[in-house]
Design an enzyme around this catalytic site. Structure first.
Site, short mmCIF file in Angstrom:
data_model
loop_
_atom_site.label_atom_id
_atom_site.label_comp_id
_atom_site.label_asym_id
_atom_site.label_seq_id
_atom_site.Cartn_x
_atom_site.Cartn_y
_atom_site.Cartn_z
N TYR A 214 0.75 -1.13 0.12
CA TYR A 214 0.06 0.02 0.15
C TYR A 214 0.86 1.30 0.03
O TYR A 214 1.95 1.29 0.29
CB TYR A 214 -1.04 0.00 1.22
CG TYR A 214 -0.42 -0.13 2.57
CD1 TYR A 214 0.15 1.06 3.44
CD2 TYR A 214 -0.38 -1.35 3.31
CE1 TYR A 214 0.61 0.88 4.56
CE2 TYR A 214 0.17 -1.44 4.61
CZ TYR A 214 0.60 -0.44 5.28
OH TYR A 214 1.33 -0.71 6.65
N ASP A 291 1.65 -4.33 23.79
CA ASP A 291 2.13 -5.41 23.32
C ASP A 291 2.62 -6.16 24.49
O ASP A 291 2.98 -7.23 24.67
CB ASP A 291 3.43 -5.25 22.33
CG ASP A 291 2.80 -5.19 20.85
OD1 ASP A 291 1.58 -5.39 20.62
OD2 ASP A 291 3.64 -4.90 19.94
#
Length: 403
Positions: A214, A291
């Site tokens: 992208y 995370d």
């Protein structure tokens, strides 16, 4: 030594800075402790779905993010071997449907905007502050750094990533290697001879591999991530996932995918890890975020988005419980934060693993998947609504952030 009223945030990545900014916008003093000599982000592109951009919008950051990013038209899944489109999701109505757009941008641009927001809001930013000890005592939590400095706060939010040292306070688990490895590269658009439709985010999926493409930075750069399952890893070889294996695994793909691989850098490789969900992220006035709490595989593009959701839920919980200004208020707030987020993030972690399996099917499973994908409509949101809708995130509103 610092004010005990401060909220300490350990880790100056996307999750840590998002947490610092959301908490600071509710009026609490915040100090970020980043172990590196400067705040920065390694990597290339990042996808921000509306469950994250809604929050960033309320923080006043959506405009700058759109300025440096790209708003794609569709998310596309295509066959990496046959070179044909399988299915797509229309993104153009996301602002009306979910309250915010889908954006892709460079990770360093996102971090810079968060960093600027923190500086403007009065967050104290401490670089070269590697936290080696963390303990709650009396009315404060103390973080001790490798250089001998110490910082006291009402609470500590540990956003120190996949390999979090702080997580050891909650679990003795270790990151789980998926056996997949990624090669990434973001290059100037003029270097790209073969690209997918620049209006789309395209994932070329195949047996044990995929390639995501992208545009970034208003179309001036092109982002690519190639991921594959390493046979050398399964054989127990030490040098698994090397560039030679990258070339070999993608050799059977269609011309478009095969000709895109040479643009990837070969100097760095990223083995893909996650961890299993854990039931407890909070101990007293110490909590995990992002995370450190719930590392996940990349197949839903939700790692950064879930950290931003955490940040909003944390700020909302602090606001409801005495603002975290006292030890009792901070402890109650962190408990409420965990209650709001734990089931949600565990579901996303599990779903990311499942989608990775679906992407990489071979044989009869691939044939069934492809037929199901070809039958679905571009405006079918049955499989993503749970992820993007506001009420799904858990205490998402920022009670005082926009006041």
């Amino acid at each position: 030594m610092t004010s005990r009223r401060e909220i300490l945030v350990i880790g100056g990545g996307i999750g840590g800075l998002a947490a610092a900014l959301t908490v600071r916008r509710t009026g609490r003093p915040v100090r970020v402790l980043e172990r590196s000599a400067q705040f920065g982000e390694i990597g290339a592109g990042i996808q921000l779905a509306p469950n994250a951009t809604r929050i960033l919008d309320r923080l006043g950051l959506l405009g700058p993010l759109i300025d440096v990013g790209v708003r794609p038209r569709r998310l596309v899944l295509a066959d990496a071997v046959a070179g044909v489109e399988l299915t797509a999701l229309d993104l153009t109505d996301f602002p009306e449907r979910y309250g915010a757009p889908y954006i892709v941008l460079h990770r360093s641009d996102l971090l810079d905007i968060l960093l600027g927001g923190c500086a403007d809001a009065g967050v104290t930013l401490e670089a070269s502050a590697q936290v080696t000890g963390l303990a709650g005592s009396g009315a404060s939590v103390r973080a001790t750094c490798s250089d001998g400095r110490s910082f006291d706060g009402t609470a500590a939010i540990c956003a120190d990533g996949l390999h979090s040292r702080s997580r050891r306070m909650f679990s003795d688990d270790e990151p789980i290697c998926s056996g997949y490895v990624a090669y990434r590269g973001a290059v100037p658009m003029e270097r790209v001879a073969r690209h997918a439709d620049l209006r789309d985010v395209v994932a070329w999926i195949g047996p044990g591999l995929h390639l995501v493409q992208y545009p970034l930075r208003s179309g001036r750069m092109y982002n690519q991530v190639a991921v594959f399952r390493s046979d050398a890893y399964r054989r127990g070889e030490q040098d698994w996932g090397n560039p030679a294996e990258l070339e070999q695994r993608f050799a059977a793909c269609c011309d478009h995918v095969r000709e895109s691989i040479p643009l990837l850098g070969r100097d760095n490789r990223w083995p893909m890890y996650d961890r299993l969900p854990i039931g407890t992220w909070v101990r007293g006035r110490i909590a995990l975020l992002g995370d450190a709490a719930h590392p996940m595989l990349q197949y839903l593009a939700q790692g950064g988005c879930q950290a931003i959701e955490d940040a909003a839920a944390l700020a909302a919980a602090l606001e409801r419980h005495d603002g975290g200004r006292t030890a009792a208020g901070a402890e109650a707030a962190l408990g409420a934060y965990q209650d709001a987020r734990a089931q949600r993030t565990a579901r996303v972690q599990r779903a990311a693993r499942t989608w990775g399996e679906i992407w990489h099917l071979d044989g009869a499973g691939k044939l069934v998947r492809d037929e199901l994908f070809r039958r679905r409509r571009d405006d079918d949101h049955d499989h993503v609504r749970w992820l993007y809708e506001p009420e799904a995130a858990g205490a998402e509103p920022l009670a005082a952030a926009s006041s």
